[in-house]
Design a protein around this motif. Structure first.
Motif, short mmCIF file in Angstrom:
data_model
loop_
_atom_site.label_atom_id
_atom_site.label_comp_id
_atom_site.label_asym_id
_atom_site.label_seq_id
_atom_site.Cartn_x
_atom_site.Cartn_y
_atom_site.Cartn_z
N ARG A 20 -9.30 5.57 2.17
CA ARG A 20 -8.05 4.86 2.43
C ARG A 20 -7.40 5.25 3.75
O ARG A 20 -6.43 4.65 4.17
N THR A 54 3.88 6.95 -4.33
CA THR A 54 4.49 7.17 -5.65
C THR A 54 3.39 7.53 -6.66
O THR A 54 3.11 8.71 -6.84
N VAL A 55 2.78 6.54 -7.26
CA VAL A 55 1.77 6.84 -8.29
C VAL A 55 0.42 7.26 -7.69
O VAL A 55 -0.41 7.83 -8.37
N GLU A 56 0.20 6.92 -6.42
CA GLU A 56 -1.07 7.21 -5.74
C GLU A 56 -2.26 6.71 -6.53
O GLU A 56 -3.29 7.39 -6.64
N ASP A 102 -1.48 15.82 -9.40
CA ASP A 102 -1.26 15.01 -8.22
C ASP A 102 -0.18 15.71 -7.39
O ASP A 102 0.72 16.35 -7.93
N HIS A 103 -0.26 15.58 -6.05
CA HIS A 103 0.72 16.29 -5.23
C HIS A 103 2.09 15.62 -5.27
O HIS A 103 3.06 16.15 -4.75
N LYS A 150 -2.74 12.28 -12.84
CA LYS A 150 -1.72 11.37 -12.35
C LYS A 150 -1.61 10.20 -13.30
O LYS A 150 -2.42 10.09 -14.20
N PRO A 151 -0.65 9.31 -13.13
CA PRO A 151 0.36 9.27 -12.08
C PRO A 151 1.62 10.05 -12.46
O PRO A 151 1.83 10.40 -13.62
N VAL A 152 2.43 10.34 -11.43
CA VAL A 152 3.77 10.86 -11.65
C VAL A 152 4.48 9.90 -12.60
O VAL A 152 4.27 8.69 -12.55
N GLU A 173 0.92 4.23 -2.69
CA GLU A 173 0.39 5.50 -2.18
C GLU A 173 1.41 6.62 -2.28
O GLU A 173 1.09 7.76 -2.61
N TRP A 233 0.84 -1.19 0.00
CA TRP A 233 0.00 0.00 0.00
C TRP A 233 0.88 1.25 0.00
O TRP A 233 0.67 2.18 -0.79
#
Lengths: 367, 367
Positions: free
Chosen positions: B290, A33-35, B165-166, B138-140, A31, A27
């Motif tokens: 989450r 990294t790519v979230e 995305d943060h 996202k994603p990064v 969470e 998880w």
């Protein structure tokens, strides 16, 4: 080592076993990294940017150790590094960052201290390998003129580093520009009589305001500043360094991250992250003072600040938070001489401030 | 009310009674203001700037409630306010900020949101009082071009707010300037076909770098940005507001402050402090997602964001952290329509991203 290897200690919930620890490691890996849940990112990104996890191990009753390796490509600045290591994870519970192994290239990009231990000593004109002294100019509420008077007395007494109290920013009682000019002038006058004191204004604000204050400090002749990284952002430390200023970092607010079950170990937050961001010295509470912290942890912070770490310069531990003048020799024995001793109340309680400053100087020179 | 009245809950240690609670209240009053022991500051400063304490009361087994009132003169910015409320106290344990009563003049100086609930709706061209939708790009690891493609699809599908995305800052995979131009262009193209989407780049960095990114965002045509106040500093929120941009605040790292025994209550950190600093909307994890957070606390954050508070504009609660598309009607019933629903994984898991966006839009318009 090409990736950033982060070790977390996980508090297992009732009934959780290693399989649950593995699930939580997975998880965290997504969470932070790519979230996005597994499978929702392009395969190349899942392969290259999702943190890799090692098999977790139990390290005590109800505790598991997780190792995750993060791609340095996720990190473009110290603040973003903190984000990757603990940003969203902070909103979980029972997850504590306890170890970091750094890739050299990432350290190189973050840059670390611009002055370091030797540079800080040089700034203070201290040739021999002795500990430096630091005193906070306080209290908040004094005018710039009054603070400057204290700065003059303390610099004349032989204090090496004179910093604003971190409660002093740009309040109406002592506006930043005026105060910084007056205090730097006062220190210049003391230095003209044979001292080498360095004044460090507390630099706050964001964006243009922070930039303007850094510039004003330089214009006033300051060679160093005080930054509170958890209030101003870790990137503010780098900004001050990149402006050519030496930086002492203040620990305000960072206690929130130092929980025994959830957070970041002090030796990593203060010892590694503040240093990597560019702090030449890191202020933290010493054992036996006003804050509850174990001596072993204090010494570990000092070790992390000074240990070889890529090509980063070592940084000075700045022990404060209630250091007593009488115990200085003990701390010098414990920490060695690559140290800054920060005394506030212990000095201000003396009726003769200049005389107390001189005694502190003697204690450090005689050690 | 002329002073800032802060209520802390204190976890009493074994054997501590009300007398000990009083001692600790007194300690906080000095530590968080003059940072000198009693009697070492000039009498005028002790009188005017040391926090005043009220008699502590027991509020449960092993818990005492302390009320301290702080002079607003100590506070020149949101970051410094956080410093006064919890800077050094963070390094103690068992102290939690649970209530704030604000003097109007201080609120006026901090300024609060530049747009607020109504302004944010206006930016999105939403005339009726409905909830807004938000999706993270996202994603990064995606390029600026790929992120812009997603922005176009989502904006065309009818999403109101599209934020980075943060985890996306200025990494080599999608440099800030290039990404922001491309994403804003993509959203402009969707808007030219009848949409009113707003793109919010994640703005990071300190000093000149932060200032340059805010300026670049404006030049690219952005009307709003995403700021992570615990990473960039609360003052960065004000800097973005003062640049004329609307601001969504991201909660990264703030979990460290939300401990049940030590820290700051979420409704104050997210609901009061982020808003006072200038956030027009505050992202936080919703219950049932989450992150472990109680629905009652989520609703309290929303209440604090929207409640009358001096002349501050109300701010939007932005619920995220794992909101499921299917439960949107439930959240609208619970929170009302002054709300932004942030969906990430819940949307990206749909095979047809644009179609999913349209369904979210319908759910909000039909409510």
């Amino acid at each position: 080592m090409r990736e950033l290897l982060a070790t977390y200690e996980l508090v297992l919930r009732r009934g959780e076993d290693l399989r649950a620890a593995r699930e939580r490691a997975r998880w965290i890996a997504y969470e932070q990294t790519v979230e996005l849940p597994p499978g929702l990112s392009p395969p190349r990104i899942e392969r290259e940017l999702v943190a890799r996890i090692e098999e977790p191990v139990l390290v005590g009753p109800g505790r598991a150790r997780l190792k995750l390796s993060f791609s340095p490509r996720l990190v473009d600045s110290p603040s973003q590094l903190l984000n990757v290591l603990f940003g969203n994870v902070s909103m979980q519970s029972g997850i504590r960052l306890v170890d970091l192994e750094w890739p050299r290239a990432l350290l190189g990009r973050l840059g670390g201290p611009g002055f370091g231990v030797d540079g800080l000593r040089l700034l203070c004109g201290v040739a021999q390998p002795r500990a430096l002294s630091c005193v906070a100019l306080k209290p908040v509420g004094l005018s710039g003129r009054q603070l400057a008077r204290r700065a003059f007395v303390l610099a004349t007494g032989g204090i090496d580093l004179l910093k604003d109290d971190h409660g002093i920013a740009d309040q109406s009682m002592a506006r930043f520009d005026d105060r910084v000019r007056r205090c730097q002038d006062a220190v210049d006058r003391a230095n003209a009589r044979g001292r080498n004191a360095v004044y460090l204004p507390h630099v706050t604000g964001a964006g243009e305001r922070l930039a303007a204050r850094l510039a004003a400090a330089k214009t006033a002749g300051c060679r160093a500043v005080l930054v509170s990284p958890l209030l101003a952002g870790l990137d503010a430390v780098s900004a001050a360094r990149d402006a050519g200023l030496a930086v002492l970092a203040h620990p305000a607010l960072s206690g929130a991250l130092l929980g025994p079950r959830h957070g970041i170990a002090a030796r990593l937050l203060w010892g590694d992250l503040f240093r990597a961001a560019g702090a030449d010295g890191v202020i933290y509470p010493n054992a036996g003072g006003r804050f509850p912290i174990a001596l072993s942890e204090c010494l570990a912070v000092a070790e992390h600040l000074r240990r070889p770490l890529g090509r980063l310069r070592p940084a000075m531990p700045v022990i404060g938070g209630g250091v007593d003048l009488g115990r200085v020799p003990e701390w010098l024995r414990r920490y060695g001489c690559d140290l800054v001793v920060l005394i506030g109340g212990g000095l201000y309680r003396e009726p003769d401030l200049g005389g107390a400053a001189a005694r502190l100087r003697e204690a450090l020179e005689g050690a």
